[in-house]
Design a protein around this motif. Structure first.
Motif, PDB file in Angstrom:
ATOM      1  N   GLU A 238      -1.201  -4.601   2.898  1.00  0.00           N
ATOM      2  CA  GLU A 238      -2.583  -4.986   3.148  1.00  0.00           C
ATOM      3  C   GLU A 238      -2.620  -6.507   3.110  1.00  0.00           C
ATOM      4  O   GLU A 238      -2.509  -7.115   2.048  1.00  0.00           O
TER       5      GLU A 238
ATOM      6  N   HIS B  73      -4.243  -3.755   7.591  1.00  0.00           N
ATOM      7  CA  HIS B  73      -2.922  -3.265   7.192  1.00  0.00           C
ATOM      8  C   HIS B  73      -1.899  -3.567   8.283  1.00  0.00           C
ATOM      9  O   HIS B  73      -2.227  -3.572   9.467  1.00  0.00           O
TER      10      HIS B  73
ATOM     11  N   LYS C 136       0.827  -1.213   0.000  1.00  0.00           N
ATOM     12  CA  LYS C 136       0.000   0.000   0.000  1.00  0.00           C
ATOM     13  C   LYS C 136       0.858   1.257   0.000  1.00  0.00           C
ATOM     14  O   LYS C 136       0.597   2.183  -0.742  1.00  0.00           O
TER      15      LYS C 136
END
Length: 156
Positions: free
Chosen positions: A64, A70, A54
């Motif tokens: 992710e 995350h 990400k």
């Protein structure tokens, strides 16, 4: 110093140089791979987890690991950067045909599974002493027995 004492020392330093040189090449290739990561790229961590990049920071990467989940990882924890087709095949189970043909590890796809002249083996068939005798009897005798047995009703 004699040459006999100097030669082993030179040999040891040569081997050490070659080992460190190959290790340095591997480290440079891994570093280059990590520097080529872009957001949206699929990666595999050194722990074997697959995720999507990400954000990329100086020493860390935001991954992710699941939709909406995350995690921050060190850059050196990235084991491999995967191309999109491979990532989708592994993570999402996509079965799209690859651009290049897949070559099997053996030559089993070159035949229908049997060599020319081979007959299929019935695994349910029990091997008996009569079968052993038939294998040792010449072909003419087997044909004569078969002709004689054709007239039998099968009752013994």
């Amino acid at each position: 110093m004699s040459l006999q004492l100097l030669l082993p020392v030179i040999l040891i330093f040569g081997v050490m140089f070659m080992m460190t040189r190959s290790q340095k090449k591997k480290q440079e290739a891994a570093s280059q791979m990590r520097n080529e990561m872009q957001p949206g790229t699929g990666v595999r961590t050194i722990g074997g987890m697959y995720a999507t990049v990400k954000e990329i920071q100086e020493d860390t990467v935001l991954l992710e690991v699941a939709p909406g989940v995350h995690a921050v990882y060190a850059k050196n924890a990235i084991g491999a950067v995967l191309d999109d087709a491979e990532y989708n095949r592994i993570v999402h189970g996509d079965t799209e045909e690859p651009d290049s043909p897949v070559v099997p590890d053996d030559a089993s796809s070159l035949t229908d599974g049997h060599a020319a002249g081979d007959e299929k083996i019935d695994l349910d068939k029990k091997f008996t002493a009569a079968d052993a005798d038939a294998e040792e009897t010449p072909a003419k005798d087997v044909e004569a027995k078969d002709a004689k047995n054709d007239g039998d009703t099968g009752a013994k």
